[in-house]
Design a protein around this motif. Structure first.
Motif, PDB file in Angstrom:
ATOM      1  N   THR A 163      82.453  63.100  11.775  1.00 56.91           N
ATOM      2  CA  THR A 163      82.372  62.962  13.231  1.00 56.91           C
ATOM      3  C   THR A 163      83.555  63.663  13.911  1.00 56.91           C
ATOM      4  O   THR A 163      83.407  64.222  15.001  1.00 56.91           O
ATOM      5  CB  THR A 163      82.326  61.481  13.654  1.00 56.91           C
ATOM      6  N   ALA A 164      84.718  63.656  13.237  1.00 56.59           N
ATOM      7  CA  ALA A 164      85.869  64.382  13.781  1.00 56.59           C
ATOM      8  C   ALA A 164      85.605  65.879  13.783  1.00 56.59           C
ATOM      9  O   ALA A 164      85.985  66.593  14.722  1.00 56.59           O
ATOM     10  CB  ALA A 164      87.122  64.067  12.973  1.00 56.59           C
ATOM     11  N   SER A 165      84.921  66.372  12.750  1.00 55.44           N
ATOM     12  CA  SER A 165      84.593  67.796  12.691  1.00 55.44           C
ATOM     13  C   SER A 165      83.617  68.181  13.802  1.00 55.44           C
ATOM     14  O   SER A 165      83.692  69.286  14.344  1.00 55.44           O
ATOM     15  CB  SER A 165      83.995  68.146  11.324  1.00 55.44           C
ATOM     16  N   LEU A 166      82.699  67.284  14.144  1.00 54.74           N
ATOM     17  CA  LEU A 166      81.793  67.557  15.262  1.00 54.74           C
ATOM     18  C   LEU A 166      82.578  67.717  16.560  1.00 54.74           C
ATOM     19  O   LEU A 166      82.299  68.607  17.372  1.00 54.74           O
ATOM     20  CB  LEU A 166      80.769  66.422  15.405  1.00 54.74           C
ATOM     21  N   ALA A 167      83.572  66.840  16.750  1.00 48.06           N
ATOM     22  CA  ALA A 167      84.421  66.954  17.945  1.00 48.06           C
ATOM     23  C   ALA A 167      85.227  68.250  17.912  1.00 48.06           C
ATOM     24  O   ALA A 167      85.371  68.932  18.937  1.00 48.06           O
ATOM     25  CB  ALA A 167      85.350  65.750  18.034  1.00 48.06           C
ATOM     26  N   ASN A 168      85.729  68.613  16.738  1.00 48.80           N
ATOM     27  CA  ASN A 168      86.513  69.845  16.616  1.00 48.80           C
ATOM     28  C   ASN A 168      85.666  71.079  16.905  1.00 48.80           C
ATOM     29  O   ASN A 168      86.170  72.064  17.454  1.00 48.80           O
ATOM     30  CB  ASN A 168      87.124  69.949  15.219  1.00 48.80           C
ATOM     31  N   LEU A 169      84.391  71.041  16.531  1.00 48.80           N
ATOM     32  CA  LEU A 169      83.505  72.180  16.822  1.00 48.80           C
ATOM     33  C   LEU A 169      83.510  72.502  18.311  1.00 48.80           C
ATOM     34  O   LEU A 169      83.507  73.671  18.713  1.00 48.80           O
ATOM     35  CB  LEU A 169      82.080  71.873  16.369  1.00 48.80           C
ATOM     36  N   ARG A 170      83.519  71.472  19.101  1.00 46.94           N
ATOM     37  CA  ARG A 170      83.422  71.665  20.555  1.00 46.94           C
ATOM     38  C   ARG A 170      84.744  72.102  21.169  1.00 46.94           C
ATOM     39  O   ARG A 170      84.817  72.317  22.382  1.00 46.94           O
ATOM     40  CB  ARG A 170      82.897  70.383  21.199  1.00 46.94           C
TER      41      ARG A 170
END
Length: 212
Positions: A163-170
């Motif tokens: 979920t942190a990686s999803l935030a980092n994508l943005r």
């Protein structure tokens, strides 16, 4: 040598399929170049190959594989340019329509991160420096699941890191722009090695649910 022989035998089978390919799929791929509409960010773990899990064919996926399927936050001056460069190529040049971050249970990279934090050691070696991207997730899990065993903590941290990686994508401006224009969708998937279940992360309700 038997492991290498198995690879060579596998290539022999592939070559026969290539030669007998009446529709010329591989030749078309060679001629027209990459055209994947899906970017998959997955772990290097040999048990969690995204092409095998999704039964994909050559040309279907562009795949970034790294330890623990991590996406570092956008930083043009960081030391983590390999994943960022692949992301830029997929989003800005291939114009992929979906980006899927796929984590998995019993991840060795995540386990090594947790072990280092439990031992209160600094990140010194390449693996330690890379997995430090997920340190906030790991610290959160160690605090909230302090009494759990390391296997359960690892699985929980794999989900948190995803979920942190999803935030980092943005945090990548050119990716966020395409998402806001509804030209790209971001997905978080989690593969359970024990039972073969594939789950998707629901960002609205903040939970993982089986895809089918």
């Amino acid at each position: 040598m038997k492991e290498i022989k198995a690879l060579i035998d596998g290539f022999r089978n592939f070559k026969e399929e290539y030669i007998e390919d009446e529709l010329g799929r591989y030749r078309q791929l060679a001629e027209y170049g990459p055209h994947s509409k899906i970017l998959m960010i997955a772990c290097c773990d040999s048990r969690a190959d995204p092409a095998i899990i999704t039964n994909s064919q050559a040309g279907d996926l562009m795949v970034i594989r790294n330890i623990a399927n991590l996406v570092p936050p956008y930083d043009p001056n960081s030391n983590f340019q390999e994943t960022q460069a692949a992301l830029e190529f997929a989003v800005s040049y291939l114009a992929v329509e979906h980006v899927v971050v796929m984590g998995h249970s019993r991840c060795g990279g995540i386990r090594s991160l947790l072990t280092r934090l439990i031992d209160d050691a600094d990140a010194m070696l390449p693996l330690e420096k890379w997995t430090a991207v997920a340190e906030p997730a790991a610290k959160h899990v160690l605090k909230n699941l302090a009494g759990a065993n390391l296997d359960d903590q690892t699985c929980a941290c794999s989900r948190e890191a995803l979920t942190a990686s999803l935030a980092n994508l943005r945090s990548y401006p050119w990716l966020l722009e395409r998402e806001q224009k509804q030209k790209l969708q971001v997905h978080g998937w989690y593969f359970n090695l024990a039972d073969g279940d594939l789950q998707a992360y629901d960002e609205v309700n903040k939970k993982f649910t089986s895809l089918f």
